[in-house]
Scaffold this active site. Structure first.
Site, PDB file in Angstrom:
ATOM      1  N   ARG A 171      -1.614  -0.819   2.610  1.00  0.00           N
ATOM      2  CA  ARG A 171      -1.757   0.555   2.039  1.00  0.00           C
ATOM      3  C   ARG A 171      -2.402   0.674   0.796  1.00  0.00           C
ATOM      4  O   ARG A 171      -3.571   0.072   0.354  1.00  0.00           O
ATOM      5  CB  ARG A 171      -0.628   1.548   2.103  1.00  0.00           C
ATOM      6  CG  ARG A 171      -0.241   1.801   3.635  1.00  0.00           C
ATOM      7  CD  ARG A 171       1.167   2.699   3.752  1.00  0.00           C
ATOM      8  NE  ARG A 171       1.912   1.425   3.559  1.00  0.00           N
ATOM      9  CZ  ARG A 171       3.237   1.504   3.592  1.00  0.00           C
ATOM     10  NH1 ARG A 171       3.680   2.738   3.983  1.00  0.00           N
ATOM     11  NH2 ARG A 171       4.231   0.543   3.612  1.00  0.00           N
ATOM     12  N   LYS A 173      19.355  -1.754   5.479  1.00  0.00           N
ATOM     13  CA  LYS A 173      18.942  -0.423   5.604  1.00  0.00           C
ATOM     14  C   LYS A 173      19.770   0.189   6.570  1.00  0.00           C
ATOM     15  O   LYS A 173      20.021  -0.176   7.812  1.00  0.00           O
ATOM     16  CB  LYS A 173      17.364  -0.465   6.011  1.00  0.00           C
ATOM     17  CG  LYS A 173      16.233  -0.730   4.833  1.00  0.00           C
ATOM     18  CD  LYS A 173      14.803  -0.554   5.385  1.00  0.00           C
ATOM     19  CE  LYS A 173      14.039  -0.979   4.548  1.00  0.00           C
ATOM     20  NZ  LYS A 173      12.442  -1.104   5.032  1.00  0.00           N
ATOM     21  N   HIS A 233       1.140   3.848  11.404  1.00  0.00           N
ATOM     22  CA  HIS A 233       1.455   2.335  12.292  1.00  0.00           C
ATOM     23  C   HIS A 233       0.430   2.678  13.346  1.00  0.00           C
ATOM     24  O   HIS A 233       0.064   1.542  13.821  1.00  0.00           O
ATOM     25  CB  HIS A 233       2.861   2.638  12.812  1.00  0.00           C
ATOM     26  CG  HIS A 233       3.938   2.620  11.704  1.00  0.00           C
ATOM     27  ND1 HIS A 233       4.831   3.537  11.400  1.00  0.00           N
ATOM     28  CD2 HIS A 233       4.057   1.544  10.697  1.00  0.00           C
ATOM     29  CE1 HIS A 233       5.944   2.948  10.496  1.00  0.00           C
ATOM     30  NE2 HIS A 233       5.250   1.998  10.174  1.00  0.00           N
ATOM     31  N   SER A 290       6.921   6.019   6.701  1.00  0.00           N
ATOM     32  CA  SER A 290       8.310   6.698   7.531  1.00  0.00           C
ATOM     33  C   SER A 290       9.143   7.443   6.428  1.00  0.00           C
ATOM     34  O   SER A 290       9.548   8.324   6.878  1.00  0.00           O
ATOM     35  CB  SER A 290       9.136   5.608   8.035  1.00  0.00           C
ATOM     36  OG  SER A 290       8.257   4.805   8.924  1.00  0.00           O
TER      37      SER A 290
END
Ligand code: ADP
Length: 162
Positions: free
Chosen positions: A90, A41, A17, A128
């Site tokens: 990514r 979440k 990040h 994460s």
């Protein structure tokens, strides 16, 4: 003037990040990091903790600020008068969902564009979730997160595992 928002969960912020934040802050005039309140979440870190870690690790970047937000990214961008949404890409797996989100956002407001930054190679497989998994098993996360975050993740898992 180019003002951008960079939305995400940042649970916790990683070097991946921070790489995107640093690079984006060079090409836009102002960058607002938006920390998402996501009721679907259940985050490891509270909103306050996630914001604090982001503020601490971006304190050296004068055109970067951090805010919590709830709901649609496009509304968060509008509220901030931003004309750009920053996202990181990514592996190829990010591509499909990010394309879809970007198309939808553009059709909701064609004054706001999404700008993608491709990951730096060393962070291509970093998330994460990976950080939390490695930390859960008490392994070394120093290559994945800044020092200040490393300590906070470790103490979180010490509390959970004890
Ligand atoms: P979200 O829940 O929205 O995916 P994240 O905090 O996981 O929130 O990610 C926020 C943004 O940062 C996303 O655009 C994601 O693709 C990007 N990102 C996350 N990790 C990396 C990384 N290692 N390299 C590049 N971009 C990344």
């Amino acid at each position: 003037m180019t003002k951008a928002v960079y939305p995400g969960s940042f649970d916790p912020v990683t070097l991946g990040h921070l790489d995107i934040i640093t690079r984006a802050a060079k090409v836009v005039d102002e960058l607002v990091i938006g920390v998402l309140v996501n009721s679907k979440k259940s985050p490891l870190f509270s909103m306050e903790e996630r914001i604090e870690m982001l503020k601490e690790t971006t304190a050296h970047l004068p055109n970067v600020s951090v805010q919590a937000f709830e709901g649609m990214t496009i509304d968060f961008a509008r509220q901030n008068g931003a004309n750009v949404i920053i996202r990181g890409l990514r592996a190829i797996t990010d591509f499909e969902s990010e394309m879809q989100i970007a198309q939808i956002n553009h059709s909701l407001d064609n004054n706001i564009d999404t700008m993608f930054f491709t990951t730096s190679l060393e962070y291509a497989f970093l998330s994460s979730t990976v950080v939390k998994e490695v930390a859960y098993y008490n392994s070394d996360i120093s290559k994945f997160v800044p020092k200040a975050v490393e300590e906070k993740v470790k103490s979180k898992f010490n509390n959970i595992n004890s």
